[in-house]
Enzyme design. Structure first.
Site, PDB file in Angstrom:
ATOM      1  CG  HIS A 159      -2.500  -5.376  -2.971  1.00  0.00           C
ATOM      2  ND1 HIS A 159      -3.010  -4.879  -4.137  1.00  0.00           N
ATOM      3  CD2 HIS A 159      -3.030  -6.625  -2.836  1.00  0.00           C
ATOM      4  CE1 HIS A 159      -3.816  -5.766  -4.688  1.00  0.00           C
ATOM      5  NE2 HIS A 159      -3.844  -6.845  -3.913  1.00  0.00           N
ATOM      6  CD  GLU A 160      -1.958  -9.328  -0.211  1.00  0.00           C
ATOM      7  OE1 GLU A 160      -2.997  -9.840   0.247  1.00  0.00           O
ATOM      8  OE2 GLU A 160      -1.712  -9.275  -1.428  1.00  0.00           O
ATOM      9  CG  HIS A 163      -7.076  -7.995  -0.057  1.00  0.00           C
ATOM     10  ND1 HIS A 163      -8.109  -7.634  -0.886  1.00  0.00           N
ATOM     11  CD2 HIS A 163      -6.010  -8.242  -0.864  1.00  0.00           C
ATOM     12  CE1 HIS A 163      -7.689  -7.663  -2.156  1.00  0.00           C
ATOM     13  NE2 HIS A 163      -6.427  -8.021  -2.156  1.00  0.00           N
ATOM     14  CD  GLU A 237      -6.398  -8.863  -5.943  1.00  0.00           C
ATOM     15  OE1 GLU A 237      -5.270  -8.350  -5.831  1.00  0.00           O
ATOM     16  OE2 GLU A 237      -6.933  -9.501  -5.013  1.00  0.00           O
TER      17      GLU A 237
END
Length: 628
Positions: A159-160, A163, A237
């Site tokens: 998930h990170e 980003h 998100e």
């Protein structure tokens, strides 16, 4: 959306942030002026002074906060109480985290970020911070290490990485600076009121009234700040959750992490830190407990159900009761679920020919999949143990990188050795030569870039003067002779780009705006060099490869094939212009370079690594598995 579309969207988000900031500033100025009018009357001179003062305070506050974050991701991690994870750690929790991050970096084609742990945070949370992939930081809480099994930790880290790859970090870190300026008036008012008892005399009342106005206006700023963060964060998100699932090709890991956030007492909440509010838009989970209009994340149950539609609130209650009686242990679950290892995808033979197409390669930029993760695991497992150990050592990583750049031609290698001796000494030159002769000369082509990526964190630990000397050495040995191979030249250039960006991250944070028509000469030079390198002794084949690339990017132009006289060194003049291309124009550029490398539809493993290196220089990271 592919990488280039997401980059374009991130650039539009930056524009939207500027507009929202302008509206917030206008609202604050109006509130200040109204307060002044109610207390002191509508004197035009006084209103003008209050307007200028409010604008000045906001501007100075934003500039100060942005300057304080000039160190990039590390500045944010340290301000959040993060502790660096050593490269040679033997702690099982930290070793597992480092393995997941390193494999994910190799799978996505980016340098390994610095890894931090927020040791005093029992909640499950994480964030990525930085201006670019070269200064990125991944930080996780101690609660995430203790409570999550390997699949769940992998889901959070993936998930990170979304980003990192999508350009969200750059917007996030700028948002911190912008919002600090909006809150400055309230902070000043609070401080004056806290120490107002010390103010005496006839001037005390106006000062205290002004402080009260500033405090009330501060709440206006807080309202706008939270609205801006919520507007910018929530949709990203959702996208990051989807990207993490696409990367790991399973929903159970990410969903399991979200279930533990929802089911454990500490959740994802950070402790009573002032910085928690400031970085709330960067976190994996809700760190502040804000809801409704101010929520920076969708409700956690909604995120779980997006991954597992059949999951019900009643199931969450059962998990809460189960974990209240026996809190989960990530390492114990690894053993029970057999997650200590992973399924690997074997490396291709060094002599293999891969079948790729330009659109296929462009679609893979910054878009790793499950098979890339398995290939990354195989890459790490295939590395000689000595090289793997040296890559993590601060005193040895430099010699390893220099060894990768030493030319196979003995005459060129001797010139390169002289350059190393002149700057770093005889011992460094001897160690680089030893590594080249004993290990690197016969290293599988697919292992060279990953090895450099693993050495990157150790290099960033060196003092700035030492790094400057090392960069000068890299430049010197790459330019020691025009016969340096194109791969060695591009690998050296990639190292320079990444280390220079790590030294001064804020300076290089930008989205390009140029179009292909404005960089015709640079495209012609790059494609001519690539075509010539891929067809030594075959001018006709090189010309066909060049024309294939030019037809892709500039179909209406007719620039003849003309290899530059100084060979690969001519590329020194093209990188800045090509890297400044608009995100969507970069997609066409990647396709054109792929066309030149693979105009017959097949590429060797070495050519695939060259393609990955060139794309890395242009900030278009490619995963290691091109042959989908």
């Amino acid at each position: 959306m592919n990488f280039f579309e997401r980059q374009a969207r991130a650039r539009r988000s930056t524009t939207r942030l500027v507009l929202l900031f302008a509206l917030a500033v206008a609202g604050i100025v109006v509130a200040v002026d109204l307060g002044v009018m109610l207390v002191f009357g509508s004197d035009p001179a006084l209103l003008a002074a209050s307007t200028v003062l409010a604008l000045g305070v906001i501007g100075v506050g934003s500039l100060y906060r942005v300057a304080s974050l000039g160190g990039g991701g590390e500045s944010v991690a340290q301000q959040m109480g993060g502790v660096p994870v050593p490269e040679d750690t033997t702690d099982l929790h930290l070793r597992r985290l480092r393995n997941v991050v390193e494999e994910m970096s190799i799978a996505s084609g980016v340098p390994v970020p610095k890894i931090y742990v927020m040791e005093h945070e029992p909640g499950i949370n994480a964030f990525a911070a930085g201006y670019s992939t070269s200064d990125a930081v991944i930080a996780v809480t101690r609660g995430a290490l203790d409570r999550l099994n390997r699949d769940e930790l992998q889901g959070v880290v993936a998930h990170e990485y979304s980003h990192i790859l999508n350009g969200d970090m750059r917007l996030n870190i700028r948002l911190i600076g912008v919002l600090f300026g909006i809150l400055m008036l309230g902070l000043i008012g609070r401080k004056i009121l806290q120490h107002g008892g010390r103010v005496r005399g006839r001037g005390a009342m106006p000062v205290l009234v002004g402080a009260l106005i500033a405090l009330l206006v501060g709440y206006v700023g807080l309202f706008f700040g939270r609205m801006i963060k919520a507007a910018v964060s929530r949709s990203r998100e959702v996208l990051a959750d989807a990207s993490a699932v696409q990367f790991t090709r399973q929903t159970s890991g990410l969903a399991g992490a979200l279930k533990k956030i929802a089911g454990l007492h500490d959740g994802s909440r950070l402790g009573e830190r002032a910085e928690a509010e400031e970085v709330s838009h960067m976190l994996f989970g809700d760190g502040t407990g804000l809801s409704g209009l101010f929520a920076t994340h969708p409700p956690v149950l909604q995120r779980i159900q997006a991954l597992e539609p059949s999951f019900k609130a009643e199931s969450l209650e059962r998990l809460r009761a189960q974990w209240l009686a026996a809190p989960p242990s990530g390492l114990e679950e690894d053993v029970q679920l057999g997650l200590a290892g992973s399924t690997r995808t074997a490396l291709p033979q060094a002599s293999a020919q891969l079948s790729v197409t330009p659109p296929m390669v462009a679609s893979q930029v910054a878009d790793p999949r499950e098979d890339d993760y398995r290939r990354a695991d195989a890459i790490v497992a295939s590395m000689p143990a000595e090289l793997r150990a040296l890559a993590g050592r601060r005193d040895a990583a430099g010699a390893l990188l220099l060894g990768l750049l030493l030319d196979a031609d003995p005459d060129v290698a001797d010139r390169q050795r002289s350059e190393i001796v002149a700057r770093l000494g005889v011992q460094a030159a001897a160690e680089a030569r030893r590594l080249r002769d004993e290990h690197l000369r016969s290293l599988h082509p697919a292992l060279r870039m990953p090895l450099a990526a693993l050495a990157f964190p150790a290099m960033r630990l060196r003092p700035r003067p030492e790094l400057a000397t090392f960069l000068d050495t890299v430049h010197a040995i790459v330019h020691a002779d025009g016969r340096v191979s194109l791969f060695e030249y591009c690998l050296g250039r990639l190292l320079e780009v990444q280390l220079r960006e790590a030294l001064d991250p804020g300076r290089y944070a930008r989205f390009g705006r140029r179009k292909p028509g404005g960089v015709r000469r640079e495209f012609a030079t790059l494609l001519a060099v690539v075509a010539q390198a891929g067809h030594p002794g075959d001018p006709d084949g090189a010309r066909r490869a060049y024309l294939a690339g030019m037809q892709r990017v500039l179909p209406r132009d007719h620039l003849p094939y003309a290899p530059p006289a100084d060979g690969v060194l001519a590329l020194d003049e093209v990188w800045g212009a090509l890297d400044a291309l608009d995100p969507l124009a970069k997609q066409v550029a990647v396709e054109a370079i792929t066309d030149a490398v693979s105009h017959d539809g097949r590429v060797s493993v070495a050519e695939a690594e060259l393609l990955r290196t060139i794309c890395g220089v242009l900030h278009c990271p490619l995963p290691p598995l091109l042959e989908r």
